[in-house]
Design an enzyme around this catalytic site. Structure first.
Site, short mmCIF file in Angstrom:
data_model
loop_
_atom_site.label_atom_id
_atom_site.label_comp_id
_atom_site.label_asym_id
_atom_site.label_seq_id
_atom_site.Cartn_x
_atom_site.Cartn_y
_atom_site.Cartn_z
N HIS A 11 0.82 -1.21 0.00
CA HIS A 11 0.00 0.00 0.00
C HIS A 11 0.85 1.26 0.00
O HIS A 11 2.00 1.25 0.41
CB HIS A 11 -0.95 0.03 1.20
CG HIS A 11 -0.29 0.01 2.54
ND1 HIS A 11 0.10 -1.16 3.16
CD2 HIS A 11 0.06 1.01 3.40
CE1 HIS A 11 0.64 -0.88 4.34
NE2 HIS A 11 0.64 0.44 4.51
N GLU A 47 -8.06 3.77 9.34
CA GLU A 47 -7.63 3.63 7.96
C GLU A 47 -8.77 3.14 7.09
O GLU A 47 -9.68 2.45 7.55
CB GLU A 47 -6.45 2.65 7.85
CG GLU A 47 -6.84 1.21 8.15
CD GLU A 47 -5.78 0.19 7.75
OE1 GLU A 47 -4.58 0.47 7.90
OE2 GLU A 47 -6.17 -0.90 7.29
N GLN A 58 -3.97 3.48 1.07
CA GLN A 58 -4.38 3.47 2.48
C GLN A 58 -4.56 4.92 2.94
O GLN A 58 -3.60 5.66 3.08
CB GLN A 58 -3.29 2.78 3.33
CG GLN A 58 -3.62 2.70 4.81
CD GLN A 58 -2.45 2.14 5.61
OE1 GLN A 58 -1.39 2.72 5.61
NE2 GLN A 58 -2.65 1.02 6.27
N HIS A 82 3.65 6.93 4.23
CA HIS A 82 4.61 5.82 4.15
C HIS A 82 4.27 4.90 3.00
O HIS A 82 3.19 5.00 2.40
CB HIS A 82 4.68 5.04 5.46
CG HIS A 82 3.43 4.30 5.85
ND1 HIS A 82 2.43 4.86 6.62
CD2 HIS A 82 3.01 3.04 5.57
CE1 HIS A 82 1.48 3.96 6.81
NE2 HIS A 82 1.79 2.85 6.18
N GLU A 132 7.07 0.54 5.65
CA GLU A 132 6.40 -0.48 6.45
C GLU A 132 6.60 -1.82 5.74
O GLU A 132 6.32 -1.95 4.55
CB GLU A 132 4.89 -0.16 6.56
CG GLU A 132 4.13 -1.19 7.39
CD GLU A 132 2.64 -0.84 7.54
OE1 GLU A 132 2.17 0.09 6.86
OE2 GLU A 132 1.97 -1.54 8.32
CO CO Z 1 0.57 1.16 6.47
#
Ligand code: CO
Length: 136
Positions: A11, A47, A58, A82, A132
């Site tokens: 994502h 989210e 996301q 991120h 991540e």
């Molecule tokens: Co994330």
């Protein structure tokens, strides 16, 4: 040589002030709909995941003032927060970060949303991107 540890983009996370407005924007403009929605109390975020092929957008919004995403919005404003890379084994990928002198935020893999196992890598040492690592 390090073998390829990243299998897919899981994502791209975008920090937003108004989750409903952001969801509506993606739905009306691009026809993207919510595949999953979750409030993660430990991270202080809510989210919405919008599926795009095998990956997600996301949309992230803080649920409390001391949430890291709240601090991010205050400092940097809305935008890309991120990138989540899918990995076969989160612990192995995290160890590789440490072995190569990277800074980690999570010392060990931990539960993420959707029942995933995740770990965050600090943007310092990763060319300015919060990474991540996501194991499904
Ligand atoms: Co994330």
């Amino acid at each position: 040589m390090t073998e390829l540890l990243l299998t897919e983009i899981d994502h791209v996370a975008i920090a937003v002030q108004d989750l409903e407005a952001a969801i509506a924007y993606y739905a009306e403009t691009f026809g993207a709909t919510v595949a999953h929605r979750e409030r993660i109390e430990s991270d202080g975020v809510e989210e919405a995941l919008l599926r795009v092929a095998d990956s997600y957008i996301q949309l992230l919004t803080p649920t409390r003032e001391d949430s890291p995403v709240a601090k991010y919005l205050e400092k940097k404003g809305e935008g890309i927060h991120h990138v989540g890379y899918r990995v076969a084994d989160c612990a192995v990928a995290l160890q590789s970060v440490k072995d190569h002198g990277g800074q980690v935020i999570d010392q060990d893999p931990r539960p993420g949303s959707r029942g995933t196992t995740v770990a965050f890598v600090h943007p310092k040492g990763a060319f300015g991107t919060l990474i991540e690592l996501v194991q499904e």
